[in-house]
Motif scaffolding. Structure first.
Motif, PDB file in Angstrom:
ATOM      1  N   ALA A 132       0.803  -1.225   0.000  1.00 38.34           N
ATOM      2  CA  ALA A 132       0.000   0.000   0.000  1.00 38.34           C
ATOM      3  C   ALA A 132       0.837   1.276   0.000  1.00 38.34           C
ATOM      4  N   LYS A 133       1.767   1.407   0.932  1.00 40.49           N
ATOM      5  CA  LYS A 133       2.577   2.631   1.030  1.00 40.49           C
ATOM      6  C   LYS A 133       3.456   2.792  -0.206  1.00 40.49           C
ATOM      7  N   CYS A 134       4.017   1.711  -0.644  1.00 40.43           N
ATOM      8  CA  CYS A 134       4.871   1.695  -1.827  1.00 40.43           C
ATOM      9  C   CYS A 134       4.058   2.130  -3.052  1.00 40.43           C
ATOM     10  N   ARG A 135       2.853   1.590  -3.196  1.00 46.48           N
ATOM     11  CA  ARG A 135       1.978   1.932  -4.319  1.00 46.48           C
ATOM     12  C   ARG A 135       1.607   3.415  -4.278  1.00 46.48           C
ATOM     13  N   GLU A 144       1.112  11.591 -10.579  1.00 46.97           N
ATOM     14  CA  GLU A 144       0.826  12.953 -10.139  1.00 46.97           C
ATOM     15  C   GLU A 144       1.988  13.888 -10.441  1.00 46.97           C
ATOM     16  N   GLY A 145       3.149  13.312 -10.749  1.00 48.41           N
ATOM     17  CA  GLY A 145       4.303  14.123 -11.128  1.00 48.41           C
ATOM     18  C   GLY A 145       4.983  14.851  -9.988  1.00 48.41           C
ATOM     19  N   LEU A 146       4.717  14.421  -8.761  1.00 45.43           N
ATOM     20  CA  LEU A 146       5.354  15.075  -7.622  1.00 45.43           C
ATOM     21  C   LEU A 146       6.821  14.674  -7.521  1.00 45.43           C
ATOM     22  N   THR A 147       7.644  15.588  -7.031  1.00 48.36           N
ATOM     23  CA  THR A 147       9.049  15.263  -6.789  1.00 48.36           C
ATOM     24  C   THR A 147       9.145  14.455  -5.498  1.00 48.36           C
ATOM     25  N   ASN A 148      10.304  13.861  -5.273  1.00 55.81           N
ATOM     26  CA  ASN A 148      10.506  13.096  -4.039  1.00 55.81           C
ATOM     27  C   ASN A 148      10.319  13.989  -2.811  1.00 55.81           C
ATOM     28  N   ALA A 149      10.812  15.222  -2.887  1.00 55.65           N
ATOM     29  CA  ALA A 149      10.673  16.150  -1.766  1.00 55.65           C
ATOM     30  C   ALA A 149       9.200  16.493  -1.527  1.00 55.65           C
ATOM     31  N   GLU A 150       8.452  16.691  -2.598  1.00 51.18           N
ATOM     32  CA  GLU A 150       7.027  17.003  -2.452  1.00 51.18           C
ATOM     33  C   GLU A 150       6.258  15.826  -1.855  1.00 51.18           C
ATOM     34  N   ILE A 151       6.603  14.621  -2.273  1.00 48.94           N
ATOM     35  CA  ILE A 151       5.951  13.425  -1.718  1.00 48.94           C
ATOM     36  C   ILE A 151       6.271  13.302  -0.237  1.00 48.94           C
ATOM     37  N   ALA A 152       7.533  13.511   0.109  1.00 50.81           N
ATOM     38  CA  ALA A 152       7.954  13.416   1.515  1.00 50.81           C
ATOM     39  C   ALA A 152       7.186  14.424   2.359  1.00 50.81           C
ATOM     40  N   ASP A 153       7.051  15.648   1.849  1.00 50.93           N
ATOM     41  CA  ASP A 153       6.326  16.695   2.574  1.00 50.93           C
ATOM     42  C   ASP A 153       4.843  16.343   2.679  1.00 50.93           C
ATOM     43  N   TYR A 154       4.258  15.888   1.597  1.00 51.80           N
ATOM     44  CA  TYR A 154       2.830  15.542   1.550  1.00 51.80           C
ATOM     45  C   TYR A 154       2.489  14.408   2.508  1.00 51.80           C
ATOM     46  N   LEU A 155       3.354  13.372   2.560  1.00 51.91           N
ATOM     47  CA  LEU A 155       3.092  12.207   3.412  1.00 51.91           C
ATOM     48  C   LEU A 155       3.737  12.315   4.787  1.00 51.91           C
ATOM     49  N   ILE A 157       6.934  12.162   5.621  1.00 46.73           N
ATOM     50  CA  ILE A 157       7.969  11.141   5.781  1.00 46.73           C
ATOM     51  C   ILE A 157       9.276  11.707   5.230  1.00 46.73           C
ATOM     52  N   SER A 158      10.363  11.006   5.430  1.00 48.42           N
ATOM     53  CA  SER A 158      11.655  11.502   4.955  1.00 48.42           C
ATOM     54  C   SER A 158      11.808  11.250   3.454  1.00 48.42           C
ATOM     55  N   ILE A 159      12.660  12.043   2.835  1.00 53.94           N
ATOM     56  CA  ILE A 159      12.953  11.861   1.412  1.00 53.94           C
ATOM     57  C   ILE A 159      13.599  10.495   1.201  1.00 53.94           C
ATOM     58  N   LYS A 160      14.417  10.068   2.155  1.00 59.95           N
ATOM     59  CA  LYS A 160      15.081   8.765   2.052  1.00 59.95           C
ATOM     60  C   LYS A 160      14.030   7.642   2.010  1.00 59.95           C
ATOM     61  N   THR A 161      12.975   7.766   2.794  1.00 60.89           N
ATOM     62  CA  THR A 161      11.897   6.770   2.774  1.00 60.89           C
ATOM     63  C   THR A 161      11.227   6.748   1.400  1.00 60.89           C
ATOM     64  N   VAL A 162      10.997   7.919   0.844  1.00 61.34           N
ATOM     65  CA  VAL A 162      10.400   8.003  -0.499  1.00 61.34           C
ATOM     66  C   VAL A 162      11.308   7.307  -1.510  1.00 61.34           C
ATOM     67  N   GLU A 163      12.617   7.612  -1.466  1.00 62.35           N
ATOM     68  CA  GLU A 163      13.565   6.997  -2.392  1.00 62.35           C
ATOM     69  C   GLU A 163      13.586   5.482  -2.236  1.00 62.35           C
ATOM     70  N   ASN A 164      13.604   5.022  -0.985  1.00 62.80           N
ATOM     71  CA  ASN A 164      13.618   3.572  -0.729  1.00 62.80           C
ATOM     72  C   ASN A 164      12.353   2.905  -1.257  1.00 62.80           C
ATOM     73  N   GLN A 165      11.200   3.520  -1.028  1.00 57.44           N
ATOM     74  CA  GLN A 165       9.935   2.943  -1.480  1.00 57.44           C
ATOM     75  C   GLN A 165       9.852   2.933  -3.013  1.00 57.44           C
ATOM     76  N   LEU A 166      10.382   3.968  -3.659  1.00 58.28           N
ATOM     77  CA  LEU A 166      10.394   3.983  -5.121  1.00 58.28           C
ATOM     78  C   LEU A 166      11.326   2.904  -5.672  1.00 58.28           C
ATOM     79  N   THR A 167      12.437   2.702  -5.017  1.00 53.72           N
ATOM     80  CA  THR A 167      13.359   1.635  -5.429  1.00 53.72           C
ATOM     81  C   THR A 167      12.687   0.279  -5.299  1.00 53.72           C
ATOM     82  N   ILE A 168      11.995   0.061  -4.195  1.00 51.50           N
ATOM     83  CA  ILE A 168      11.274  -1.200  -3.987  1.00 51.50           C
ATOM     84  C   ILE A 168      10.205  -1.372  -5.074  1.00 51.50           C
TER      85      ILE A 168
END
Length: 193
Positions: A132-135, A144-155, A157-168
């Protein structure tokens, strides 16, 4: 004195281009250096590559080793630096692969986009199978075209978490879509021939 086990004598012989000295140093340190490299890379393949690259460089630059006082320390430091370089290279490659995978549909021309549409059901099924979180993060980034920083701010969470979830997400999608990717590549090749 047994010169085949004396690292300093082997170093001097290596500088004199004696291949047997190189072979002895290789046998003496290869396994230990691989174990050391594995603690840095967390990958047996990268560890072995780092050690092999170090030994290749050792042979190629043997004439420049006159300043080396301790061959064992030199080898460990060289392997350490090679590991750092390989890990950095791997992270860079993964980041580019991830970015390409995220941007690929927007890079297609109209004819290619139509072909892409045929694969959409497979892609959608694979995306729906993501955790779910990864999706959620993948959809915010890709659709939605959001950047990693925008996703981190929106959710929140940290940018590193966003990067890790995108990698997964990319890894899971690559694995699940693997049979279809070959067909897609063939289709694009035929259309662009």
């Amino acid at each position: 004195m047994d010169t085949t086990n004396n690292p300093q004598i082997l170093l001097n012989a290596l500088i004199a281009s004696e291949k047997s000295a190189f072979d002895s140093l290789f046998r003496m340190y290869y396994t230990t250096l691989c174990r050391f490299a594995n603690t840095i890379t967390r990958s047996q393949i990268l560890a072995e590559e780092a050690v092999q690259d170090t030994f290749v460089k050792l042979w190629e630059e043997r004439k420049k080793l006159k300043q080396v006082k301790n061959i064992k320390s030199y080898l460990f430091k060289s392997v350490y630096n090679q590991c750092l370089w390989l890990v950095k290279k791997q992270h860079t490659q993964e980041r580019y692969e991830q970015q390409y995978a995220l941007d690929m549909p927007s890079l297609l021309n109209e004819e290619e986009k139509e072909s892409w549409e045929a694969f959409k059901p497979h892609i959608q099924a694979a995306v729906n199978n993501l955790p779910a979180k990864c999706r959620q993060i993948f959809l915010l980034r890709r659709y939605e075209g959001l950047t990693n920083a925008e996703i981190a701010d929106y959710l929140n969470i940290s940018i590193k978490t966003v990067e890790n979830q995108l990698t997964i997400a990319i890894q899971k999608l690559r694995k699940e879509l693997h049979p279809f990717i070959k067909n897609l590549i063939i289709l694009f090749f035929i259309e662009n021939f």
